[in-house]
Enzyme design. Structure first.
Site, PDB file in Angstrom:
ATOM      1  N   GLY A  59      -3.486   3.248 -11.333  1.00 60.71           N
ATOM      2  CA  GLY A  59      -2.887   4.105 -10.301  1.00 60.71           C
ATOM      3  C   GLY A  59      -2.344   5.366 -10.940  1.00 60.71           C
ATOM      4  N   LYS A  97      16.426  -1.339   4.271  1.00 56.46           N
ATOM      5  CA  LYS A  97      15.082  -0.778   4.435  1.00 56.46           C
ATOM      6  C   LYS A  97      14.797  -0.770   5.934  1.00 56.46           C
ATOM      7  CE  LYS A  97      11.543   0.264   1.597  1.00 56.46           C
ATOM      8  NZ  LYS A  97      11.569   0.834   0.264  1.00 56.46           N
ATOM      9  N   GLY A 109      -1.305   8.148  -9.209  1.00 49.47           N
ATOM     10  CA  GLY A 109      -0.755   8.956  -8.116  1.00 49.47           C
ATOM     11  C   GLY A 109       0.482   9.725  -8.553  1.00 49.47           C
TER      12      GLY A 109
END
Ligand code: NAD
Length: 366
Positions: free
Chosen positions: A192, A92, A194
């Site tokens: 959520g 990452k 989204g």
């Protein structure tokens, strides 16, 4: 032999103290005076393959916070890739900056050159605060970037695939808890709505679930309510609902000391990363309460599977087929957790570690 120890996420003061605690292979600090780039690339484990994971742009309050985030997130990617049967390691990157005002073509291309210098040991992608446009700039300097727009031959938005994996993982958890994987008539709360939450809701509506939704975005809620009839509930009210399944699809750490005693569901299955505030505390606590918890990094792996597929020439059907296996993997984890008397998140981590250790041995001869 590489063995990834389960480590509590605690703050070590020294950089090497933290790196050694999380057992990273390599951490790269990237700086460019001209563009103001301050990035940290965390390469956690590359036994299974190159470390793949997105680049997050965030206004971290301190550099220590940024380092902690990249170490924690890249370690999570190792587990996610390993448990999903992918030949990928965990990595990452974080860039310490404000995604609303600090971006420039030069910054992204400079970052791309840092990624290029790692010769494929780290492959980047989109994450919080970054967009496909940013990836296009990175691509000008390196091929070690994935999750590109479809117009550039990439796999495009990973959210539909992530939602599909979450959906099949939820079905597996329902099978475990209720004896049937049918979600028809089940009361499900989705926190959520989204990218992923929205697609997940479509699957759930198609199957005839009874939905309760919340979001800070009121317009989105109204829109979904108008299309599906889902009941809108308050941001905090969601924890007190009498539902069969709670699906966290917004933020991490929503399963914590405050919410745990309020939850009445029998299943938790959602796409949000790091749902357990402290996996060592809240993982066992869920087990004690008899709540079937589908490990987040397992059932939200569809997006990673999707970008992995892009590395070998994107094939949407193959990505969905691989994602569908999350159903079987989830049931396997539940069985293992029961047999070994451990909480499901730990069982998933152990299974990932087992794969890394055994494939590491395969690779030990030329
Ligand atoms: P998104 O930003 O599109 O959606 C998140 C939604 O949550 C937004 O609608 C936002 O308004 C809402 N929200 C924010 N705070 C909230 C709160 N306090 N209560 C209720 N709603 C709130 O993000 P996404 O891509 O759908 O991802 C959702 C989660 O899944 C994130 O945790 C992400 O890290 C994780 N995830 C996403 C993918 C992917 O493919 N997009 C893959 C793996 C994991």
């Amino acid at each position: 032999m590489v063995e990834i120890k389960e480590v509590p996420v605690k703050k070590e003061s020294s950089v090497f103290g933290q790196v050694s605690e999380f057992q990273h292979e390599q951490v790269v600090f990237c700086h460019d005076h001209e563009t103001g780039l301050k990035a940290i690339i965390g390469i956690h484990n590359t036994v299974l393959g190159p470390a793949l994971g997105g680049t997050r742009m965030w206004s971290y309050a301190t550099e220590a916070e940024a380092l902690n985030d990249v170490l924690r997130l890249s370690r999570g990617m190792t587990y996610k890739a390993a448990i999903s049967g992918l030949n990928l390691g965990g990595g990452k990157a974080v860039i310490i900056a404000d995604s609303k005002k600090d971006k420039s073509e030069a910054l992204w291309r400079k970052f791309g050159r840092f990624v290029e210098n790692l010769n494929g040991k780290y492959i980047t992608a989109e994450d919080v605060g970054t967009t496909s446009k940013d990836m296009e700039y990175i691509k000008m300097e390196t091929n070690f970037v994935t999750g590109l727009p479809e117009s550039m031959g990439g796999s495009g938005d990973p959210s539909p695939v992530t939602a599909y994996g979450t959906y099949v993982g939820m079905k597996a958890a329902a099978k475990r808890a209720f004896g049937s994987d049918s979600l028809a008539g089940r009361k499900i709360s989705v926190q959520g709505t989204g990218h992923v939450g929205g697609y997940l809701i479509e699957h759930l509506v198609k199957e005839g679930a009874q939905l309760f939704i919340t979001d800070i975005d009121q317009e989105r809620l109204k829109d979904i309510n108008a299309k599906t009839g889902a009941t809108i509930v308050g941001l905090d009210e969601i924890y007190d609902l009498d539902v069969d399944i709670y699906s966290p699809c917004a933020l991490g750490a929503t399963i914590n000391d405050n919410t745990l005693s309020r939850l009445k569901c029998q299943v938790i299955a959602g796409c949000a990363n790091n749902q357990l505030k402290d996996e060592n505390v809240h993982g066992p606590a869920l087990m004690e309460r008899g709540i079937v918890y589908a490990p987040d990094f397992l059932i939200n792996a569809g997006g990673l599977i999707n970008v992995y597929s892009e590395l070998n020439g994107y094939n949407r059907t193959a990505a969905y087929d691989q994602t569908e296996k999350i159903y079987d993997y989830t049931l396997e984890i539940f069985n293992m957790a029961e047999q070994e008397g451990m909480y499901t998140q730990l069982a998933a981590m152990k299974m990932a570690e087992k794969r890394i250790a055994s494939i590491g041995k395969v690779k030990s001869t030329y």
